[in-house]
Design an enzyme around this catalytic site. Structure first.
Site, PDB file in Angstrom:
ATOM      1  N   LYS A 189       7.739 -11.831   1.955  1.00 15.51           N
ATOM      2  CA  LYS A 189       7.589 -11.444   0.520  1.00 15.51           C
ATOM      3  C   LYS A 189       8.360 -10.361   0.150  1.00 15.51           C
ATOM      4  CE  LYS A 189       3.333  -9.076   1.690  1.00 15.51           C
ATOM      5  NZ  LYS A 189       1.749  -9.387   1.630  1.00 15.51           N
TER       6      LYS A 189
ATOM      7  N   TYR B 270      19.893  16.843 -15.335  1.00 12.77           N
ATOM      8  CA  TYR B 270      18.845  16.852 -16.616  1.00 12.77           C
ATOM      9  C   TYR B 270      17.608  17.832 -16.751  1.00 12.77           C
ATOM     10  CZ  TYR B 270      21.202  12.388 -17.566  1.00 12.77           C
ATOM     11  OH  TYR B 270      21.846  11.189 -17.901  1.00 12.77           O
TER      12      TYR B 270
ATOM     13  N   MET C 251      19.777   8.306 -12.861  1.00 11.91           N
ATOM     14  CA  MET C 251      19.907   6.859 -12.441  1.00 11.91           C
ATOM     15  C   MET C 251      20.667   6.441 -11.449  1.00 11.91           C
ATOM     16  SD  MET C 251      20.689   3.765 -15.356  1.00 11.91           S
ATOM     17  CE  MET C 251      19.104   4.068 -16.000  1.00 11.91           C
TER      18      MET C 251
ATOM     19  N   ARG D 173      -9.614  -9.843  -3.971  1.00 11.94           N
ATOM     20  CA  ARG D 173      -8.539 -10.203  -4.525  1.00 11.94           C
ATOM     21  C   ARG D 173      -8.642 -11.994  -4.509  1.00 11.94           C
ATOM     22  NH1 ARG D 173      -2.966  -8.191  -1.779  1.00 11.94           N
ATOM     23  NH2 ARG D 173      -3.430  -9.938  -0.354  1.00 11.94           N
TER      24      ARG D 173
HETATM   25  C1  PLP Z   1       1.168  -8.724   2.607  1.00  6.63           C
HETATM   26  C2  PLP Z   1       0.126  -9.470   3.484  1.00  6.63           C
HETATM   27  C3  PLP Z   1       0.032  -9.370   4.914  1.00  6.63           C
HETATM   28  C4  PLP Z   1       0.845  -8.256   5.757  1.00  6.63           C
HETATM   29  O1  PLP Z   1       0.282  -7.391   5.325  1.00  6.63           O
HETATM   30  P1  PLP Z   1       0.866  -5.906   6.321  1.00  6.63           P
HETATM   31  O2  PLP Z   1      -0.273  -4.766   5.726  1.00  6.63           O
HETATM   32  O3  PLP Z   1       2.287  -5.539   5.795  1.00  6.63           O
HETATM   33  O4  PLP Z   1       0.583  -6.223   7.736  1.00  6.63           O
HETATM   34  C5  PLP Z   1      -0.796 -10.315   5.584  1.00  6.63           C
HETATM   35  N1  PLP Z   1      -1.680 -11.115   4.780  1.00  6.63           N
HETATM   36  C6  PLP Z   1      -1.518 -11.147   3.316  1.00  6.63           C
HETATM   37  C7  PLP Z   1      -2.499 -12.007   2.678  1.00  6.63           C
HETATM   38  C8  PLP Z   1      -0.479 -10.374   2.635  1.00  6.63           C
HETATM   39  O5  PLP Z   1      -0.685 -10.396   1.586  1.00  6.63           O
END
Ligand code: PLP
Length: 384
Positions: free
Chosen positions: A35, A273, A322, A134
């Site tokens: 991700k 700056y 930047m 969540r």
């Molecule tokens: C991102 C994520 C992980 C991995 O988490 P880490 O802390 O990087 O090991 C595992 N499960 C879910 C649902 C996540 O969103």
């Protein structure tokens, strides 16, 4: 290629996966999240490398991230960690992304779309919120939702998951909370089984739990940050060595740039700056073509960040702009020539003197953020 670039060591990425495998039983599956562009490392290349290293599942957060992997020809299984919106469900099913589901409306949306696309059966994983606050249903509702999945006639309840909120902390309160979450998760699974249904592959272990809590591995682990070579907070290399289960993780990313000019400064001249830094004596300032437009965040400078040039650390002066920043290399520094490499963080072999973890500690954040905020302007150069 631009001088400012991120070198991605896929050999280290694969090495880390192999190291992590030592912590699980052979029949435990592994899901590697790619991700957010693989935590900034480049999702397509990392996804390919992960599959080559034998992982059973990849994971994305956004539907578009999954579609991008499919368009790059990636055939492996992909879990969808976050929710798709109604207009994304079509693409999610078309790309064979396996969603986390936890309410009847969302389950029905996937069932309807899978039917519409002529699928014979479509796998989903039931998410249980045991205390992360969540996504997920409450443990007490897991069995009825499992029933609802089965009743669609087309969705296959392939797995059941939860996510830990404090597994990377080692305080008593953190450990107790993880334990409570795990017990809650097991009660959800029991509820599903007592209803005569299967919970499928059960998974809850993130990086910290994968390395520290083998009892939570169940059917699959989902290590993220450690695959990219960084510690899972307090479950770090030192802690694991002391525990008698050492691990050797290697950072996957090196962020580097170059000295594109060296300019002499007289005492009293200012840099950048707001004139936040004024030379207290004559010195030379090296210009680096990297700034917050690349993800080298402005607030890093407030914490006295340094960069490595030819094996020595030099401080960034003034505000980070930047597109550029300025480094104090001292008067008549014979060890630095124009066009020399300057390394922000990464592998020792590339000349780095600090990792993304070090910058994170210095600036009050986590390594995840340091690599993930690198922008599109920073080309990723893949090494294997
Ligand atoms: C991102 C994520 C992980 C991995 O988490 P880490 O802390 O990087 O090991 C595992 N499960 C879910 C649902 C996540 O969103």
């Amino acid at each position: 290629m631009r001088a400012t670039k991120a070198i991605i060591h896929l050999e280290n990425f694969k090495h880390n996966i192999k190291e992590i495998r030592r912590f699980t039983k052979p029949d435990v599956k592994m899901c590697v999240p790619v991700k957010a562009d693989a935590y900034g490392h480049g999702s397509i290349e990392c996804a390919k490398a992960a599959l080559e290293a034998g992982v059973e599942f990849l994971a994305v957060a956004a539907v578009e991230e999954g579609v991008e992997l499919r368009e790059a020809g990636i055939k492996g299984r992909i879990l969808l960690f976050s929710l798709a919106s109604p207009e994304e469900i079509h693409d999610a099913v078309k790309a064979d992304l396996t969603p986390f589901v936890f309410d009847e409306e969302y389950i029905d949306m996937f069932a309807k779309e899978a039917l519409r696309q002529g699928k014979k059966s479509y796998p989903v994983h039931l998410a249980v919120d045991t205390g992360m606050g969540r996504i997920g249903c409450y443990a007490k509702d897991a069995a009825s939702l499992a029933r609802h999945i089965a009743d669609t006639g087309i969705l296959l309840h392939e797995g059941t998951m939860t996510h830990f909120a404090t597994s990377d902390g080692k305080s008593q309160a953190d450990c107790d909370y993880t334990k409570k979450q795990f017990e809650e998760f097991k009660s959800a699974i029991r509820g599903i089984e007592e209803a005569g249904l299967s919970a499928g592959i059960c998974h809850c272990a993130n990086s910290a739990a994968t390395l520290d809590l083998p009892e939570t591995h169940m059917g699959m682990v989902r290590p993220g940050i450690i695959v990219y070579g960084y510690d899972a907070d307090e479950v770090n290399a030192q802690y694991l060595a002391k525990k008698g289960t050492p691990i050797n993780l290697k950072p996957v990313m090196t962020l580097e740039t170059e000295v594109c000019a060296i300019r002499p400064f007289k005492k009293g001249m200012s840099v950048g700056y707001g004139r936040t830094w004024i030379a207290e004596e004559d010195t030379d300032i090296a210009l680096l073509p990297i700034g917050y437009g690349d993800g080298f965040l402005r607030r890093f400078a407030q914490n006295g960040i340094k960069v490595a040039i030819n094996g020595k650390a030099y401080p960034v002066r003034g505000r980070i702009c930047m597109d550029q920043c300025m480094v104090d290399i001292g008067k008549d520094n014979k060890e630095i020539q124009r066009w020399d490499k300057a390394v922000i963080f990464g592998c020792k072999e590339d000349g780095a003197l600090q990792t993304a973890d070090d910058i994170a500690k210095l600036t009050g954040t986590i390594s995840y953020e340091i690599t993930t905020v690198l922008t599109r302007r920073v080309p990723r150069e893949f090494r294997s």
